[in-house]
Design an enzyme around this catalytic site. Structure first.
Site, mmCIF file in Angstrom:
data_model
loop_
_atom_site.group_PDB
_atom_site.id
_atom_site.type_symbol
_atom_site.label_atom_id
_atom_site.label_comp_id
_atom_site.label_asym_id
_atom_site.label_seq_id
_atom_site.Cartn_x
_atom_site.Cartn_y
_atom_site.Cartn_z
ATOM 1 N N LYS A 130 52.851 46.402 48.938
ATOM 2 C CA LYS A 130 51.384 46.924 48.640
ATOM 3 C C LYS A 130 51.238 48.323 48.736
ATOM 4 O O LYS A 130 50.486 48.938 48.044
ATOM 5 C CB LYS A 130 50.487 46.220 49.610
ATOM 6 C CG LYS A 130 50.064 44.634 49.493
ATOM 7 C CD LYS A 130 49.352 43.932 50.254
ATOM 8 C CE LYS A 130 49.373 42.388 49.890
ATOM 9 N NZ LYS A 130 48.358 41.800 50.756
ATOM 10 N N ASP A 143 41.976 42.118 49.140
ATOM 11 C CA ASP A 143 42.235 41.332 50.493
ATOM 12 C C ASP A 143 40.829 41.714 51.243
ATOM 13 O O ASP A 143 40.324 40.649 51.787
ATOM 14 C CB ASP A 143 43.387 41.850 51.108
ATOM 15 C CG ASP A 143 44.555 41.430 50.416
ATOM 16 O OD1 ASP A 143 44.826 40.641 49.880
ATOM 17 O OD2 ASP A 143 45.622 42.265 50.659
#
Ligand code: ATR
Length: 308
Positions: free
Chosen positions: A87, A123
């Site tokens: 990420k 997220d």
């Protein structure tokens, strides 16, 4: 189970992705990647939406991550999701990232636009939706204790809480210095005229029983952003006696069954939920970014429950 492709399949030009039907145009980059539940619910969503594309797993080792991202436009991909451990590398690889992804330091959703890579992180927003759905409350109204604030997942959640300007945020981390640094960085989000008494609205502590007891006595929501609890044999993250019935407890771990933390919270009479909701909603938000239309949430939820 969906097939697993390699970074080299992309780097070689991606011809292999056009040979499957429907053609693979979306995927998830990870290492390991084989446990991902994303293909199950994204393929269900693509089918329900009548989109002629499929979503595949792509095993990407760290040393090939940058090249794999750059290969996405040439391979005809619409975009990709990104999971552990890429990420942060995804943020470095994209041409542009939105404000939240930049502050979170990570990207979990990439969209290809005119040959350029745009990065987002769903997220944090996914967690907001999951908390609203599970507990019928908004993050911004809550006093939150975040366990594991020093990890990548913890940082994204802390930034989301700060950007929502939640009532109070306590960053808990084993390495307390990481939590302290993050608290200083996020402090500007918490400066306001809002009257909440003499305590600081953002604080950092370690896993110290007395400090946890003090903070939990003034908290509404506990979030676990560590991976502790995935194995049933893991030691408790916090002493079970500190969990009280007034708390809501959210564990971002979505291993099947309940984590130790959720077992303890439930036994204490607290309301609790695991990370499946966050997984679902981050995926739905990715779909919305790729296709600029609402995601078929119920279809995705059903497929996820079947895969879980
Ligand atoms: P990620 O970046 O994917 O979130 P990570 O960097 O391994 O993963 O971070 C995991 C988080 O879980 C960190 O906050 C870590 O604490 P440290 O910063 O002190 O390392 C936390 N963590 C991992 N194992 C832990 C344990 N046994 N007890 C408490 N916290 C733990």
């Amino acid at each position: 189970m969906s097939a697993i492709y390699s970074a080299d399949d992309l780097i070689a030009g991606g011809e292999i992705f056009s040979r499957v039907s429907p053609p693979a145009r979306l995927g998830v980059f990870g290492d390991p990647v084989e446990h991902s539940k994303s293909p199950a619910f994204h393929n269900a969503a693509l089918k329900a939406a009548g989109i002629d594309a499929s979503y595949v797993m792509i095993h990407v080792p760290a040393e090939k991550a940058a090249d794999a991202f750059r290969a996405l436009p040439g391979a005809g991909f619409i975009g990709t999701n990104v999971t552990i451990p890429h990420k942060a590398a995804a943020l470095a690889a994209v041409d542009e990232a939105d404000d939240f992804a930049q502050r979170a330091g990570s990207v979990n959703t990439v969209v290809v636009q005119g040959g350029r890579l745009l990065g987002f992180n769903t997220d944090g927003p996914g967690l907001v939706r999951a908390i609203r759905e599970e507990f019928s409350v908004d993050l911004r109204d809550l006093r939150i204790v975040l366990l594991g604030a020093g990890g990548g997942a913890g940082r994204a959640i802390a930034v989301q809480c700060a950007m929502e300007s939640c009532e109070r945020l306590v960053l808990v981390n084993r390495t307390v210095d990481k939590a302290r640094r993050l608290a200083s960085e996020l402090a500007p989000f918490f400066r306001s005229d809002r009257l909440v008494g003499p305590v600081e609205r953002v604080q950092a502590i370690g896993f110290d029983e007395a400090a946890l007891r003090e903070q939990l006595a003034h908290a509404d929501l506990v979030i676990n952003a560590t991976s502790v609890g995935m194995r049933r044999t893991d030691a408790p993250l916090i002493p079970p006696a500190l969990l009280t019935p007034n708390l809501m407890v959210y564990d971002t771990v979505y291993a099947s069954g309940r984590t130790r933390l959720l077992e303890d919270a439930s036994a204490a009479g607290a309301r609790c939920a695991n990370g499946l909701g966050m997984l679902l909603h981050q995926g739905a938000l990715s779909f919305e970014i790729w296709f600029n239309r609402p995601a078929p949430l119920d279809v995705m939820r059903r497929a996820l429950m079947e895969a879980a």
